[in-house]
Scaffold this motif. Sequence first.
Motif, short mmCIF file in Angstrom:
data_model
loop_
_atom_site.label_atom_id
_atom_site.label_comp_id
_atom_site.label_asym_id
_atom_site.label_seq_id
_atom_site.Cartn_x
_atom_site.Cartn_y
_atom_site.Cartn_z
N ARG A 11 0.93 -1.04 -0.09
CA ARG A 11 -0.08 -0.05 0.05
C ARG A 11 0.78 1.36 0.07
NH1 ARG A 11 -2.96 -3.27 3.85
NH2 ARG A 11 -2.28 -1.98 5.52
N ASN A 55 -8.83 3.35 1.07
CA ASN A 55 -9.41 1.82 1.45
C ASN A 55 -10.95 2.20 1.57
OD1 ASN A 55 -10.21 -0.32 3.90
ND2 ASN A 55 -9.37 -0.96 1.98
N ASN A 63 -5.06 5.14 4.28
CA ASN A 63 -4.70 4.07 4.01
C ASN A 63 -3.02 3.84 4.30
OD1 ASN A 63 -5.40 1.34 3.71
ND2 ASN A 63 -5.13 1.33 1.66
N THR A 64 -2.36 4.99 4.42
CA THR A 64 -0.96 5.07 4.30
C THR A 64 -0.13 5.86 5.45
OG1 THR A 64 -0.89 7.24 3.25
CG2 THR A 64 -1.07 5.18 1.81
N ASN A 114 -8.49 -0.64 -2.67
CA ASN A 114 -7.56 0.37 -2.17
C ASN A 114 -7.18 0.94 -3.60
OD1 ASN A 114 -6.75 -1.06 0.36
ND2 ASN A 114 -6.89 -2.62 -0.88
#
Length: 400
Positions: free
Chosen positions: A137, A145, A170-171, A302
């Motif tokens: 990811r 996400n 998501n990161t 994603n």
Amino acid sequence: MLVHRGVKHVGSRMCCRYASTNSGKQNTAGKDEMIRFRSHVIPCARENLARYGGRQTVTALPGDGIGPEMIDHVNRIFSFAQVPVDFETIQVSSENPREEDLENAIVSVQRNGVALKGNIETKFDDPHFKSRNMEIRRRLDLFANVLHTVTIPTVPSRHKDIDIVMIRENTEGEYSGLEHESAAGVVESLKIVTREKMQRISRYAFEYAMKYDRKKVTAVHKANIQKLGDGLFLKIASDIAMAEYPEIKFNAMIVDNASMQLVSRPQQFSGGIMLMPNLYGNIISNIACGLVGGPGLVSGMNFGDKYAVFETATRNTGTTLAGKDIANPSAFIRASCDMLRYLNFNEYADLISDALFETLTVQRIHTQDIGGTAKASELVNSLLENIEKSCVNSKYRFRS
């Protein structure tokens, strides 16, 4: 096997006459539920996907546990329905965590633009082991996400009428992976929050709401305690809502209250979006999956600016279920349908999704996790039969 005679494929259009209600078993309410069962996916705008002669190459990352058999189920369904997708399979496993395998996987996704992924187990007892899932990811900058949790008729659940989209950064956040032991017995974990990424995920959520007519966005936070980190997230989401999207109702909820509200009265979030930083998104999403039947039913998406990876929502390996033909393939099948919508193969996505919906609700083929006794292979067989029935009046011919 599905064979066509004298019939051509035009782009992504499937030359099978297909109607989701052709069996006569779906009333109007059932049709609405079938359509709601389909996730909304913002289609890919890239021109340089690995598509040749109308066929798309997709990276397959089976991962650990039940992942390989789930990929096999999808392969079988795609072959039967003549989906114009070819898989490039790359093995990345926690059992043999070679950096070369991870690099091959990342290069493959960069080349193809899209991947279908099983979960790769993370060794939590080894502080030096980097999560392959997080690395994929992070390296591909898959910042959003997206989960769609919706109740399914005939699947046991405590609540009805749940239709919630979860959008999670998501990161970064607590998943930045920056930890150290500053003194013996003293561990510091860094939560990284940046204005750039909070703005990016907030705008993504509001744009999604606009595109798919979601009426409300609820930001889930802990700004009462984490006044700088979550405070920044909350301020950015609030400012964007007020300045750029006044037509969308916006509210905020502290994460512990949001958890309680979700399990006691989840309908208040239906028709809307829950927008969350990374860690809260992980926890809240798992609660929502449990509300609609568990990890075997919900897919996860994603997205980044360049690439997309599709997987199950709860990101569990299901190791204890592997090889027993009992793991529910529904979540993985739905992930494959999400992927097809991203690739603009919408007819194929609807054909497979609606066949799965009928399997679960009309034939009531349920695996053990949702109160049934069916094997995974039996569920897939029923899905294929429903695909065949959907095309029975077309020029397609089937043979075993």
